[in-house]
Design a protein around this motif. Structure first.
Motif, mmCIF file in Angstrom:
data_model
loop_
_atom_site.group_PDB
_atom_site.id
_atom_site.type_symbol
_atom_site.label_atom_id
_atom_site.label_comp_id
_atom_site.label_asym_id
_atom_site.label_seq_id
_atom_site.Cartn_x
_atom_site.Cartn_y
_atom_site.Cartn_z
ATOM 1 N N VAL A 4 0.833 -1.248 -0.161
ATOM 2 C CA VAL A 4 -0.111 -0.016 0.084
ATOM 3 C C VAL A 4 1.015 1.127 0.271
ATOM 4 O O VAL A 4 1.736 1.269 0.700
ATOM 5 N N ASN A 5 0.804 2.037 -0.970
ATOM 6 C CA ASN A 5 1.344 3.498 -1.073
ATOM 7 C C ASN A 5 2.798 3.024 -1.600
ATOM 8 O O ASN A 5 3.565 4.025 -1.490
ATOM 9 N N ARG A 32 -11.627 8.702 -7.623
ATOM 10 C CA ARG A 32 -12.428 7.796 -7.233
ATOM 11 C C ARG A 32 -12.741 6.663 -8.068
ATOM 12 O O ARG A 32 -12.896 5.571 -8.101
ATOM 13 N N ALA A 35 -9.750 4.585 -8.414
ATOM 14 C CA ALA A 35 -9.430 3.557 -7.370
ATOM 15 C C ALA A 35 -10.423 2.358 -7.519
ATOM 16 O O ALA A 35 -10.118 1.168 -7.443
ATOM 17 N N ALA A 36 -11.784 2.640 -8.361
ATOM 18 C CA ALA A 36 -12.458 1.693 -8.403
ATOM 19 C C ALA A 36 -12.151 0.719 -9.712
ATOM 20 O O ALA A 36 -12.190 -0.537 -9.384
ATOM 21 N N GLY A 39 -9.168 -1.318 -8.343
ATOM 22 C CA GLY A 39 -9.692 -2.297 -7.414
ATOM 23 C C GLY A 39 -9.026 -2.213 -5.894
ATOM 24 O O GLY A 39 -8.736 -3.143 -5.369
ATOM 25 N N VAL A 40 -8.585 -0.836 -5.496
ATOM 26 C CA VAL A 40 -8.141 -0.602 -4.452
ATOM 27 C C VAL A 40 -9.063 0.485 -3.794
ATOM 28 O O VAL A 40 -10.005 1.101 -4.351
ATOM 29 N N SER A 41 -8.741 0.718 -2.417
ATOM 30 C CA SER A 41 -9.890 1.715 -1.882
ATOM 31 C C SER A 41 -9.234 3.167 -2.116
ATOM 32 O O SER A 41 -8.140 3.299 -2.449
ATOM 33 N N THR A 42 -9.982 3.971 -1.715
ATOM 34 C CA THR A 42 -9.893 5.398 -2.211
ATOM 35 C C THR A 42 -8.741 5.953 -1.271
ATOM 36 O O THR A 42 -7.824 6.969 -1.808
ATOM 37 N N MET A 43 -8.580 5.528 0.019
ATOM 38 C CA MET A 43 -7.502 6.047 0.883
ATOM 39 C C MET A 43 -6.189 5.960 0.251
ATOM 40 O O MET A 43 -5.430 7.077 0.164
ATOM 41 N N TYR A 46 -5.784 8.737 -2.522
ATOM 42 C CA TYR A 46 -5.712 10.305 -2.072
ATOM 43 C C TYR A 46 -4.459 10.331 -1.389
ATOM 44 O O TYR A 46 -4.016 11.456 -1.466
ATOM 45 N N THR A 47 -3.951 9.464 -0.801
ATOM 46 C CA THR A 47 -2.639 9.553 0.000
ATOM 47 C C THR A 47 -1.591 9.641 -1.018
ATOM 48 O O THR A 47 -0.561 10.560 -0.798
#
Length: 194
Positions: A4-5, A32, A35-36, A39-43, A46-47
């Protein structure tokens, strides 16, 4: 799975954003939606990017990073003119491999995007191998004297124009695109040969 990130996720998101941009245009690109589609969350999106302009800046820099890596991979041989041609071929390959990033790097595909200082610095770095290649040709006596920056600009303009024609499907069907590209590079260099 990418961290992640981490850099792998960033590259994957940049590639997915480039695909979205190519398929749906600037209006179809949002964090958004990215992300969709990825297949990852928006967090993490945005991070990593903050907002759409941050995403576009990351895409711009990644395009130039790839271009720079392609140009840096061209070996230096005892034939500087051949090496210069190989730089031109590497430029074309990089553009064809990432056409939507290329459109963002050199065009107005997203009119509201204006590259920041970091983005412009990345662009400037990717231009230096061409200037160095021209200087090597001059030092070897293959090219005439003159400002290598100006000669490089001339060569880049021809290369860039041919790549744009090819990417936009505007090359006349008179020969293989790579053959036409190589001919254009040859003609572009003629005024500078000793």
């Amino acid at each position: 799975m990418p961290t992640v990130n981490g850099p792998e996720l960033t590259v994957r998101l940049v590639d997915e954003a480039a695909r979205l941009l190519g398929e749906q245009g600037p209006a179809g690109l949002s964090l958004r939606k990215l992300a969709a589609q990825a297949g990852v969350s928006t967090m993490p999106v945005y991070t990593l990017f903050g907002d759409k302009n941050g995403l576009l800046g990351a895409m711009h820099r990644e395009g130039f990073r790839r271009l720079g890596a392609a140009l840096d991979a061209v070996p230096h041989t005892d034939e500087p003119l051949t090496d210069l041609t190989e730089l031109g071929l590497a430029y074309r390959r990089a553009a064809l491999e990432s056409p939507h990033l290329y459109g963002l790097m050199f065009g107005r595909i997203v009119p509201e995007f204006s590259p920041g200082a970091d983005d412009r610095a990345a662009a400037d770095l990717s231009y230096q191998p061409l200037v160095a290649g021209v200087a090597r040709c001059q030092a070897a006596g293959v090219f005439t004297d003159g400002d290598p920056q100006r000669i490089a600009l001339h060569l880049w303009a021809v290369s860039h124009g041919m790549v744009n024609l090819e990417l936009n499907g505007q090359l006349p069907p008179i020969a293989d695109p790579q053959q036409l590209y190589l001919e254009a590079l040859d003609y572009a260099g003629l005024p500078f040969l000793t």
